[in-house]
Structures are given as C-alpha cells and as structure tokens.
Enzyme design. Structure first.
Site, mmCIF file in Angstrom:
data_model
loop_
_atom_site.group_PDB
_atom_site.id
_atom_site.type_symbol
_atom_site.label_atom_id
_atom_site.label_comp_id
_atom_site.label_asym_id
_atom_site.label_seq_id
_atom_site.Cartn_x
_atom_site.Cartn_y
_atom_site.Cartn_z
ATOM 1 N N CYS A 26 0.862 -1.176 0.000
ATOM 2 C CA CYS A 26 0.000 0.000 0.000
ATOM 3 C C CYS A 26 0.900 1.228 0.000
ATOM 4 O O CYS A 26 1.976 1.210 -0.593
ATOM 5 C CB CYS A 26 -0.966 -0.027 1.180
ATOM 6 S SG CYS A 26 -0.167 -0.185 2.791
ATOM 7 N N HIS A 542 25.220 -11.304 32.614
ATOM 8 C CA HIS A 542 24.378 -12.511 32.618
ATOM 9 C C HIS A 542 25.246 -13.693 32.189
ATOM 10 O O HIS A 542 25.574 -13.847 31.008
ATOM 11 C CB HIS A 542 23.192 -12.335 31.658
ATOM 12 C CG HIS A 542 22.142 -13.401 31.772
ATOM 13 N ND1 HIS A 542 22.328 -14.675 31.286
ATOM 14 C CD2 HIS A 542 20.896 -13.376 32.312
ATOM 15 C CE1 HIS A 542 21.235 -15.387 31.514
ATOM 16 N NE2 HIS A 542 20.353 -14.623 32.145
#
Length: 620
Positions: A26, A542
């Site tokens: 579009c 981590h």
C-alpha cells in the site's frame, strides 16, 4: 539495485522466499501473506534501519518501509522471484478467521488502485477549487478534458475492480474485467436511462424481467460477480479438455456470470450497498459530533494494526450511492493531530537524531502518510501519540458538527481540503474542516511541546570533573573471547531489547566488577548480577544462556545486594566445565541496561580480552 540489500534482508526476515505465499503493498507497507508466521523474525526486521515497523494484523505480516515502498516492493519481487507478488485466495485462507479474511480481501483488491484513486480524487478537488474561484468554466474545453481524466477511474470502477478482484480470488482477471465492462457498457447505460422514463418498456432475459441499475462507480456488485466467476472457473477447467479450455471456460464464465449479475447478484449487491450507505448515514446523523470525536481519536490506532482497510469500501460506497462521503473528512483531524504532535517533538527534543526523523516524518504526514510519524516519532514516545489522538477527537467533533463531506475519493492529506468544496462553492462545511484540522494540529503540537518530550534547552554546562562531561569506560568483567551481541544465541539479548553491549565466551569461571559502584541486584540463582556505577551506568552481567534453569547449581556469589565494589573485585565464580557438561552455553552478555541515557555505547572491538581490559565506552 538501490534496494537490493534491503530486499534480501526483508526476505530473510520473513522466513525466506519459500515462506511467502503472496505480497502486495500500500502507501507505506509491504503486506506479506506467509505460510508460517512463526518462521518470520519480526525482532530482526525492526532492528533493520530500512524498516520503520513490523505489524501482524488482518492475517498479514506487514513491513512498514515508508514512501519508497513501491521501489522496495519491486526489489523484493525480483530478489525472491515472486512474479508480481499478487495475493490470491487459497486453502490457507480458509483457516483464518472471518475478519482477517475480510481485511485481506479488501486490501488485496483496493491496494493496487490506491495511488491512481488518490490522484483522481486530488484532481477532482482542484477542479472544484478552480470552479469556485472562477479560474475555469464548466463549459470550457480545459475543464471537460481534465474532468474526464479525473472521473474515468470512478466511472469505469467496475472494470478496474474486476481486474484486481479476479487476481485476488485466483481467477482469470481478464474474464472478471470483461464482466465489469458489461456492467458499464453503453448499451446497458442506455437501457438504464430508458428505464427511468415514465413510458419505459420492460425488457426480459429469456422471459425473466430485467432490472437495470447504474453500475458506474459501484463497488460491491463487481466484487461479488468476480467471486462467483472465479469459483466457477476451476470447475469448468476440470471437466473441459485442455485443447478447448482456453476459450470455452471464459465463454461459460461470461455467459453465466453476466446474466446472473444483472438478474440477481447486481440487484442484491446494490441493495446491500444502499443498506451500508444509509446505515452509516443513520449512525452519523444520530450524533455527528460523537461520531467525529470517535473516528478522529481511533483512526490512527486502526492504521497501526492495518484495520483501516475495512472502512475503505464504505467510503467509496458512500460516494457511489450518496454522491458524497462524510467519513473521510473526519479523518483529516486524525492525520493533522499526528502531524502536530510530530512538530511538537521536532521543536522540543534535544535528540538530534529524533529531531531529524521528526522533520522528515512531518513532510510525509502533511501529504497523508503518517506511518513514519507514528512508528518513528509519536508512538515510541507515547505521550505525543496520545496528544495526537486527543487532538484528532477534538477536531473530529468540530468537523462532524459542520457535516463536512468530500465529493471524490482520495488519501487523507492536505489535498483533501480541495475535495470538500461542494459544487455551490465555499460554505460552512469547508470552514468547519479547516477549523477542526487547525484545532487538532494546534492542540497536539502545543501539548506535545509542553508535556510530551524532554525540553529542548541544553542542560547547564557541567563541571569538568562531572560524569556528564566525559566518556565513561567499562572494563571487561571476564577474560575470554569478545563477540557481537547480535551473534548471541538468544533473541532477547541479540535483538538489543535489553540494551546495547557485547558478549564474552569465558576463558575462566569468574566475574569481577567492571566499574566502581554498588551491587544493584543479584539474582537468587547467582547467574546474573546488576551493577550501578558511580557515573550512573547500569550494567547487567548474565553468565550463560538459559542458565537460570540450573537454579544456582555451579554458581557462587561473593557479594550481596547493596555492597560497594571497585573494578576487579570478585563478584561471582562459576564452574564453566560443569555448566557446559549440563548442556548450557556459557556465553556471557554484558549489557548497558540504560543505553537510552547515552548517545552511543562503543565496543573496543572483537577478539581475546583479558580481565579488566577496556571493553565498552559510554558516550553522554
């Protein structure tokens, strides 16, 4: 060639060429129909600088790329060998819910015509403006020539929709195009005119009385007729010999569908068209102010999820049945609200990159393309988007109060002001649209400037020894091999959602403090720790991927939350041999959790790094 790399990256992001069932576009979006949405990597696509946003809605995987979508569409088709990429209905569509199928069908049929529809509507608007200002005469040759150019698409709309509907429904588009041509053929138009006379003679088709209707500019009849033809086509192809199929199948489709349309499909679809048009008018007439406020507030929300396509046929149908449409004018304040909010951000923000983005999005928004403004500027900052919606509601209420209407279809933009001028010239409805749009724009711009983003004034000049006036350095908390964060085998870290940084494949099982500061958090499983530096950097270390599942096994902590630490202080020890033997990856991400507080987070490169060697540089 300009978009070749982007096209390849988009194809990879949607799961590869084999995962693409169809593709249309579009004004700003590539609209994919995928075989398996789980194979697509939306997070990776969102990180791509050539992609504004990724939206999954209405059964489509939508990739928003901006005003150059047509060029990217061609590049994706070429890179993936998708042909023209057009969507067709198949067995997979039957698995989707009814609403998703409806949105997909509507967007597939109307998307190819959107550009020329907008152009025709704008030209009609300028012609109306020229008549109102006395620049052209309706009887003049110039006006007639330009009016024919602006009106041809809408007059022959059944032919155009016949083609796109035929492609969408998986049939021969030239057969359905011919059906649309029959609806607007001069003989049928003449029969309709004759049927309006008081002494008209009734006509019959093999003894069945015919009802002639003006199908010019109609929408729903040809879509239903195309669907019927496309359903019959494969049935005929199965029973007709291949030597005769190429002309017998089209012959049967035309001979059956055209009379069926004039006798049954057309009248029934026309009745439905009128029902929709007058039903909308009834709702609008009940309280146009509330209707305007609701549409003005919610339109951009619908655009975000691609749900606005459901209203496009209603707008065109209103023009066909009523000769005017009151829905499109209600969208003007919705668009101008986001444009105003974008201006507020551009004037107020201290972020040079955001200011430049807002400036480019502002120009696109004025011309009706709001996705760059919404996805790139207002929505990420939340408040500007909300102020834009509130402005849209206020302006929509004003437009509804004045009963403003458009007299041609087009994208909602600054050109819409020309399309709301009635044949009689400027009146209160035109001024209502102007006042409503200005109200929406002004409210959103002022509210965003005052309350939407951080002020534009530069902060006071810091002293030379303050953290705001220098680079901040983070040393390596682990000895090992440095790797880029996006190479980590965990989508959450690799996507950068938790912040910028790097990862290290450990050489030994210990983690030390990378900065001077304090322990802000320590997971009870001891596999992750958060450090806040004295300069304000929030660092997450981590250890390993998915090592939370070990529930602390093979980890030991040497600090507690709140403890003061200096660079090199031992934080955690872990048995990396045992962790790997348990089937876990020990790759350790080091993340700057508050990366948004910095202009950039720079790495010291890749390769082997010893403990406490320079690792990251944070730029204020």
């Amino acid at each position: 060639m300009k978009y070749e790399k982007l096209a390849s990256e988009i194809l990879a992001g949607v799961g590869g060429r084999d995962n693409v069932r169809s593709l249309v576009h579009c004004a700003t979006r590539l609209r994919f129909k995928l075989r398996d949405n789980q194979r697509a990597d939306a997070a990776a696509l969102k990180k791509n600088p050539g992609v504004i946003m990724v939206v999954e809605s209405g059964g489509q995987f939508q990739v928003v790329v901006g005003n150059h979508v047509a060029d990217v569409y061609q590049a994706v088709n070429q890179a993936g060998g998708l042909g023209d990429g057009s969507a067709t209905m198949g067995d997979d569509d039957k698995k989707e819910n009814l609403f998703s199928r409806f949105i997909d069908v509507v967007s597939g049929i109307f998307t190819p015509l959107l550009g020329v529809m907008a152009a025709s509507g704008i030209l009609k608007g300028f012609l109306a403006l020229s008549l109102a200002c006395g620049w052209l005469l309706e009887s003049g040759g110039t006006y007639k020539m330009l009016f024919a150019a602006s009106d041809s698409l809408f007059y022959f709309l059944p032919i155009m929709l016949g083609y796109t509907a035929g492609k969408k429904f998986g049939g021969n588009p030239f057969i359905t195009m011919a059906i649309g041509g029959a609806l607007t053929h001069p003989l049928m138009m003449a029969a309709f005119e004759a049927a309006q006379q008081p002494d008209a003679v009734r006509e019959y088709f093999f003894g069945i009385p015919l009802t002639f209707i003006n199908y010019s500019s109609s929408v729903i009849p040809i879509i239903f007729a195309a669907w019927v033809s496309c359903r019959m086509e494969p049935l005929f192809n199965r029973v007709i010999h291949s030597a005769l199929r190429n002309f017998i199948t089209p012959l049967l489709c035309l001979v059956i569908t055209v009379p069926l349309t004039f006798l049954l499909i057309g009248p029934a679809a026309t009745w439905l068209s009128h029902l929709l048009a007058y039903g909308y008018q009834s709702i609008y007439a009940f309280n146009p102010i509330i209707a305007g406020a609701f549409i003005g507030a919610m339109w951009q929300v619908c655009v975000i999820f691609g749900l606005h396509w459901g209203l496009v046929p209603l707008m065109i149908n209103n023009l066909s049945v009523l000769g005017r449409d009151t829905l499109v004018p209600l969208l003007l304040p919705a668009v101008m609200g986001q444009v105003g909010a974008t201006l507020g951000v551009m004037l107020r923000t201290r972020d040079a990159k955001l200011r430049a983005l807002a400036g480019s999005a502002l120009g696109a928004g004025v011309f009706g393309i709001t996705e760059p403004a919404v996805y790139g500027v207002t929505l990420p900052n939340k408040r500007p988007f909300i102020f834009g919606c509130i402005g849209g509601a206020l302006g929509g209420a004003v437009v509804g109060y004045f009963h403003t209407a458009t007299y041609s279809f087009g994208l909602v933009s600054i050109f819409t002001f020309a399309q709301i001028i009635p044949a009689s010239g400027f009146d209160a409805t035109v001024w209502g649209a102007i006042v409503g749009s200005l109200l929406s724009f002004s409210f959103a711009a002022v509210a965003t400037y005052l309350f939407g983003v951080a002020p534009a004034e530069a902060p006071a000049e810091p002293a030379s020894d303050t953290p705001l006036n220098r680079k901040q350095f983070v040393v390596s908390p682990i000895a090992g091999e440095v790797m880029a964060l996006d190479q980590v085998n965990d989508a959450t870290f690799a996507s950068g959602l938790l912040g910028k940084g790097v990862a290290i494949v450990p050489q030994q099982g210990r983690v030390v403090a990378p900065v001077a500061g304090h322990v802000a958090s320590l997971f009870k499983t001891k596999h992750a720790i958060g450090i806040e530096s004295d300069d304000g950097a929030e660092i997450l270390i981590h250890v390993g991927i998915d090592t939370v599942k070990l529930d602390g096994l093979h980890f030991s902590a040497h600090v507690q939350e709140g403890d003061r630490v200096s660079p090199g202080d031992l934080l955690i020890e872990f048995d990396q041999v045992a962790i790997r033997a348990a089937g876990f990856d020990t790759t350790t991400p080091i993340i700057i959790s508050n990366s948004d507080d910095y202009v950039d987070v720079l790495t010291s490169g890749q390769g082997r790094v010893p403990e406490q060697a320079p690792l990251l540089t944070l730029l204020r």
